[in-house]
Design a protein around this motif. Structure first.
Motif, PDB file in Angstrom:
ATOM      1  N   ALA A 151       2.686   5.809   5.200  1.00  0.00           N
ATOM      2  CA  ALA A 151       3.666   5.392   6.219  1.00  0.00           C
ATOM      3  C   ALA A 151       3.376   4.014   6.799  1.00  0.00           C
ATOM      4  O   ALA A 151       4.038   3.595   7.752  1.00  0.00           O
ATOM      5  N   HIS A 152       2.411   3.301   6.210  1.00  0.00           N
ATOM      6  CA  HIS A 152       2.067   1.997   6.797  1.00  0.00           C
ATOM      7  C   HIS A 152       1.530   1.068   5.709  1.00  0.00           C
ATOM      8  O   HIS A 152       0.344   1.086   5.378  1.00  0.00           O
ATOM      9  N   THR A 153       2.429   0.255   5.138  1.00  0.00           N
ATOM     10  CA  THR A 153       1.992  -0.746   4.151  1.00  0.00           C
ATOM     11  C   THR A 153       2.636  -2.096   4.461  1.00  0.00           C
ATOM     12  O   THR A 153       3.657  -2.171   5.165  1.00  0.00           O
ATOM     13  N   HIS A 154       2.033  -3.138   3.918  1.00  0.00           N
ATOM     14  CA  HIS A 154       2.582  -4.506   4.048  1.00  0.00           C
ATOM     15  C   HIS A 154       2.519  -5.172   2.680  1.00  0.00           C
ATOM     16  O   HIS A 154       1.546  -5.842   2.344  1.00  0.00           O
ATOM     17  N   MET A 155       3.548  -4.949   1.868  1.00  0.00           N
ATOM     18  CA  MET A 155       3.591  -5.596   0.555  1.00  0.00           C
ATOM     19  C   MET A 155       4.197  -6.990   0.713  1.00  0.00           C
ATOM     20  O   MET A 155       5.197  -7.161   1.415  1.00  0.00           O
TER      21      MET A 155
ATOM     22  N   PHE B 161      11.187   1.634  14.706  1.00  0.00           N
ATOM     23  CA  PHE B 161      11.158   0.222  15.111  1.00  0.00           C
ATOM     24  C   PHE B 161       9.762  -0.111  15.613  1.00  0.00           C
ATOM     25  O   PHE B 161       9.249   0.556  16.512  1.00  0.00           O
ATOM     26  N   LYS B 162       9.192  -1.159  15.042  1.00  0.00           N
ATOM     27  CA  LYS B 162       7.792  -1.494  15.336  1.00  0.00           C
ATOM     28  C   LYS B 162       7.699  -2.575  16.394  1.00  0.00           C
ATOM     29  O   LYS B 162       8.484  -3.519  16.411  1.00  0.00           O
ATOM     30  N   MET B 163       6.719  -2.426  17.274  1.00  0.00           N
ATOM     31  CA  MET B 163       6.435  -3.514  18.220  1.00  0.00           C
ATOM     32  C   MET B 163       4.941  -3.809  18.203  1.00  0.00           C
ATOM     33  O   MET B 163       4.116  -2.925  18.016  1.00  0.00           O
TER      34      MET B 163
ATOM     35  N   VAL C 296       0.483   3.340  15.704  1.00  0.00           N
ATOM     36  CA  VAL C 296      -0.068   3.090  14.361  1.00  0.00           C
ATOM     37  C   VAL C 296      -1.559   2.793  14.454  1.00  0.00           C
ATOM     38  O   VAL C 296      -2.089   2.481  15.520  1.00  0.00           O
ATOM     39  N   HIS C 297      -2.206   2.862  13.358  1.00  0.00           N
ATOM     40  CA  HIS C 297      -3.621   2.527  13.135  1.00  0.00           C
ATOM     41  C   HIS C 297      -4.549   2.682  14.353  1.00  0.00           C
ATOM     42  O   HIS C 297      -5.229   1.739  14.750  1.00  0.00           O
ATOM     43  N   ASN C 298      -4.601   3.895  14.917  1.00  0.00           N
ATOM     44  CA  ASN C 298      -5.592   4.166  15.971  1.00  0.00           C
ATOM     45  C   ASN C 298      -6.979   4.038  15.349  1.00  0.00           C
ATOM     46  O   ASN C 298      -7.250   4.618  14.296  1.00  0.00           O
TER      47      ASN C 298
ATOM     48  N   THR D 262      -2.650   3.656   5.338  1.00  0.00           N
ATOM     49  CA  THR D 262      -3.664   2.677   4.890  1.00  0.00           C
ATOM     50  C   THR D 262      -3.538   1.324   5.571  1.00  0.00           C
ATOM     51  O   THR D 262      -4.494   0.579   5.603  1.00  0.00           O
ATOM     52  N   ASP D 263      -2.324   0.964   6.044  1.00  0.00           N
ATOM     53  CA  ASP D 263      -2.100  -0.405   6.535  1.00  0.00           C
ATOM     54  C   ASP D 263      -2.427  -1.388   5.414  1.00  0.00           C
ATOM     55  O   ASP D 263      -2.988  -2.451   5.650  1.00  0.00           O
ATOM     56  N   HIS D 264      -2.076  -0.984   4.190  1.00  0.00           N
ATOM     57  CA  HIS D 264      -2.419  -1.788   2.997  1.00  0.00           C
ATOM     58  C   HIS D 264      -1.889  -3.220   3.143  1.00  0.00           C
ATOM     59  O   HIS D 264      -0.678  -3.447   3.188  1.00  0.00           O
TER      60      HIS D 264
END
Ligand code: URP
Ligand code: ZN
Ligand code: ZN
Length: 461
Positions: free
Chosen positions: A60-64, A151-153, A240-242, A315-317
């Motif tokens: 649920a958390h990637t940055h391609m 929606f991300k902040m 996200v990402h605690n 993963t916050d890949h």
């Protein structure tokens, strides 16, 4: 062509049982004790005896291909999703991050173009990095017409994509009205700016000072603030990402009050600690935000996952090559933030979670596959093995021992944060909508085969 996955142990978020799975036309049609009679001429049979059969994992958390801090993350949607399938991830949720001043819809068009290369399925979260009447008007359009309901902040990254509390609260009100959920990067951006300036002025530019500039309390404080603002706005919040006990404390308080607050952490925060950032400059390769923390923080995260305060593991890949990371040599504020990991999550969580007795196999499947689907409106099409759902399956061999290395991973990154880690259990096969994309070490899918997943209004889960 149908596929019969025969003789495996089907592991779901609820139970484990020896069962066959039959898939036809891209969907699961039956799960049962012996489904041999369903097999038709031309169908494929996969022997899964001795293996675990799981729902396709969701990251649920990637940055391609993310343009970030002057660089672009190494994996594009094609290579990043290929790497994902090698690790059993059959769906990613990536973040559309428009530039400041850019409209959300322009940002979305850019991401849709980049994502056309994906080999497996994907959805988007929409980052809101600014506030204006135009953005206010776009939020319901993004949610209702485009099926992007999270929606991300960013409370950090001041002066870049970070926002202040007034903007944040406005975003929350609009997302609530649009039926969405707010996802938050919760770290006090002002603390970070002040400490970073102070350390640099004192000649402390090495990578460990990136860690010191984001003390855990700066994360706990921002979590507390985001939870309070979301409560006032009446909007659900996913943090996200605690990374640390300080944020876990806030999740516990919020969930004890029955608030609509969800917590994510990432594989690296369980397994890697801040000492890796100590060597200067080699520590640059371990820089991400929030930073790696301490071993007691890791224990707190395992307990929070076990006890249900944290629901998902992502993963916050967002890998950058060593050359890119070294742009911040001597000045930690210039190190592109981010680590890779889309490929290793399922196996690491099995090896260091299930096999070490920290979590059950059900919790493993829940946090990696099912809970992300439930929270982000993809369940039961994704995240389950149930008739009518997409035939996204992972066949996982718990007996294989292997070592992680950048020499063998499929990500384009020249290094792995888990280099040399021994792992018990490996993905043997990944199936997406009834097509075998990865099998026994070989990717066999095609660029562009991934589908964009529209999502409905947020429903409390
Ligand atoms: O360091 C990180 N996490 N990089 C990616 C962007 C973000 O903050 O999630
Ligand atoms: Zn973040
Ligand atoms: Zn991220």
């Amino acid at each position: 062509m149908g596929i019969l996955v025969k003789g495996g142990t089907v592991v779901t978020a609820l139970d484990s049982a020896r069962a066959d799975v039959y898939c036809d036309n891209g969907t699961v049609t039956a799960v049962g004790i012996d489904l041999s009679s369903m097999k038709r001429k031309g169908d494929r049979e996969i022997d899964a005896s001795g293996k675990l059969v799981l729902p396709g994992a969701i990251d649920a958390h990637t940055h391609m291909e993310l343009p970030f801090m002057g660089e672009v993350s190494k994996d594009d949607f094609e290579q990043g999703t290929i790497a994902g399938t090698a690790g059993g991830t059959t769906t990613i949720i990536d973040f559309v991050i428009p530039t400041k001043g850019q409209s959300l819809l322009e940002g979305l068009a850019k991401w849709k173009e980049k994502a056309q290369k994906a080999v497996s399925d994907y959805a988007f979260h929409m980052a809101v990095v600014d506030w204006s009447d135009k953005i206010k008007a776009e939020i319901p359009v993004v949610a209702k017409e485009h099926g992007i309901t999270s929606f991300k902040m960013f409370m950090a990254y001041k002066g870049a994509i970070g926002i202040d509390d007034e903007q944040l609260f406005n975003i929350m009100l609009s997302v609530r009205d649009a039926g969405g959920i707010v996802t938050g990067h919760c770290v006090n951006g002002d603390v970070l700016v002040v400490l970073a300036k102070k350390f640099l002025a004192e000649g402390k530019g090495g990578p460990i000072w990136h860690v010191r500039a984001q003390p855990p309390e700066a994360e706990g404080e921002a979590c507390h603030r985001a939870i309070s603002l979301a409560t006032i706005a009446g909007v659900p919040l996913y943090i996200v990402h605690n990374s640390c006990d300080s944020s876990v404390e806030q999740l516990k308080l919020a969930r004890a009050k029955g608030l609509h607050v969800y917590g994510e952490t990432c594989t690296q925060y369980f397994l890697l600690d801040e000492s890796l950032c100590e060597p200067d400059p080699a520590g640059v390769n371990y820089i991400l935000s929030p930073p790696l923390r301490t071993k007691p923080d890791q224990e707190s995260l395992w307990a929070a996952l076990r006890d249900g305060y944290i629901q998902t593991v992502a993963t916050d890949h967002c890998p950058f090559d060593t050359k890119q990371k070294l742009l911040g040599k001597g000045n930690f504020t210039k190190i592109p933030n981010g680590l890779g990991g889309v490929e290793e999550r399922l196996a690491l969580m099995y090896s260091y979670g299930v096999k070490k007795g920290r979590i059950t196999a059900q919790k493993w499947v829940d946090c990696c596959c099912t809970a992300p689907a439930r929270i982000f409106g993809l369940y039961p099409r994704k995240g389950a093995i149930a008739p009518g759902g997409d035939a996204d399956l992972v066949i996982f061999d718990p007996s294989v021992e292997w070592s992680i290395s950048a020499k063998t991973h499929l990500s384009r990154s020249d290094h792995s944060p888990f280099e040399g880690w021994r792992v018990q259990g490996k993905v043997e096969t990944s199936i997406v909508r009834g097509r075998v994309l990865y099998e026994k070490g070989k990717f066999q899918g095609s660029k562009g085969d991934g589908q964009f997943l529209r999502r409905p209004r947020f429903e409390r889960v």
